[in-house]
Design an enzyme around this catalytic site. Sequence first.
Site, mmCIF file in Angstrom:
data_model
loop_
_atom_site.group_PDB
_atom_site.id
_atom_site.type_symbol
_atom_site.label_atom_id
_atom_site.label_comp_id
_atom_site.label_asym_id
_atom_site.label_seq_id
_atom_site.Cartn_x
_atom_site.Cartn_y
_atom_site.Cartn_z
ATOM 1 N N VAL A 76 27.355 17.222 -26.717
ATOM 2 C CA VAL A 76 27.697 16.410 -25.554
ATOM 3 C C VAL A 76 28.940 15.611 -25.908
ATOM 4 C CG1 VAL A 76 25.402 16.288 -24.538
ATOM 5 C CG2 VAL A 76 26.037 14.665 -26.316
ATOM 6 N N SER A 77 29.765 15.309 -24.892
ATOM 7 C CA SER A 77 31.080 14.742 -25.149
ATOM 8 C C SER A 77 31.047 13.286 -25.583
ATOM 9 C CB SER A 77 31.958 14.883 -23.892
ATOM 10 O OG SER A 77 32.130 16.238 -23.564
ATOM 11 N N THR A 78 30.036 12.536 -25.177
ATOM 12 C CA THR A 78 29.953 11.124 -25.549
ATOM 13 C C THR A 78 28.523 10.779 -25.921
ATOM 14 O OG1 THR A 78 29.371 10.243 -23.379
ATOM 15 C CG2 THR A 78 31.707 10.637 -23.789
ATOM 16 N N GLN A 133 26.248 10.606 -22.859
ATOM 17 C CA GLN A 133 25.918 11.798 -22.084
ATOM 18 C C GLN A 133 24.570 12.360 -22.530
ATOM 19 O OE1 GLN A 133 28.980 14.752 -22.300
ATOM 20 N NE2 GLN A 133 28.255 15.885 -20.521
ATOM 21 N N GLN A 168 29.815 13.681 -29.609
ATOM 22 C CA GLN A 168 31.150 13.143 -29.772
ATOM 23 C C GLN A 168 32.124 13.993 -28.998
ATOM 24 O OE1 GLN A 168 30.993 13.898 -34.162
ATOM 25 N NE2 GLN A 168 33.006 14.743 -33.846
#
Length: 213
Positions: free
Chosen positions: A16-18, A21, A45
């Site tokens: 996941v991007s963050t 999320q 990340q």
Amino acid sequence: MKGNSDKNNVYGYVRVSTKDQNEDRQMIALDEAGVLIRNIFLDKQSGKDFNRPAYLRMLDRLKEGDVVIIKSIDRLGRNYEEIMEQWRIITKEKRTDIKVIDMPLLDTTKCKDLLGTFISDLVLQVLSFVSENERTNIRQRQREGIDAALAKGVQFGRPRKEHEAFEYAAGLYRQKKIPLEEALEMCDMSRSTFYRHLRGISTKESQKVHFSR
């Protein structure tokens, strides 16, 4: 009797991007595909680079005959070159199979003859290109939207471009069209500043509803 090291294992990879999320959809898909929870590697990340500790640990563990399952092809990378390179490392260097849940044609455990490999590689290249092209188009539409608003003479209390970039990024983020990390990059804000301005928007909207009654 052969030891456990001789057994072929099935691994899952989730990205996941963050940190905000949610990874639940990917985890559920891997569970339904039969991947044991202890064999799922998760990175939270940005995909701006490929320094992903969980992914690298999974690569170290892979051996010939193992299987890697991912929900979608863009979990391997955020652009064409990254996706193709990681696919090559897993399938060629590690001699490991890959299954992409969202695209059944991308399953190297099936059709291992020359035609099957050709079809799989062709589909991979097309999907990787489409994935990168879509991200490029989204960014272009974002820029065009900002420029169009500026051309209309929209005025804001904060510096014009900075405020317009936030308004546009916040709108996309609230509609779940982009992850938080991408929104922060678009308007060059810290997470706390971004959330503070989001709360300001929510307050204004609540006031409008109150006064309209």
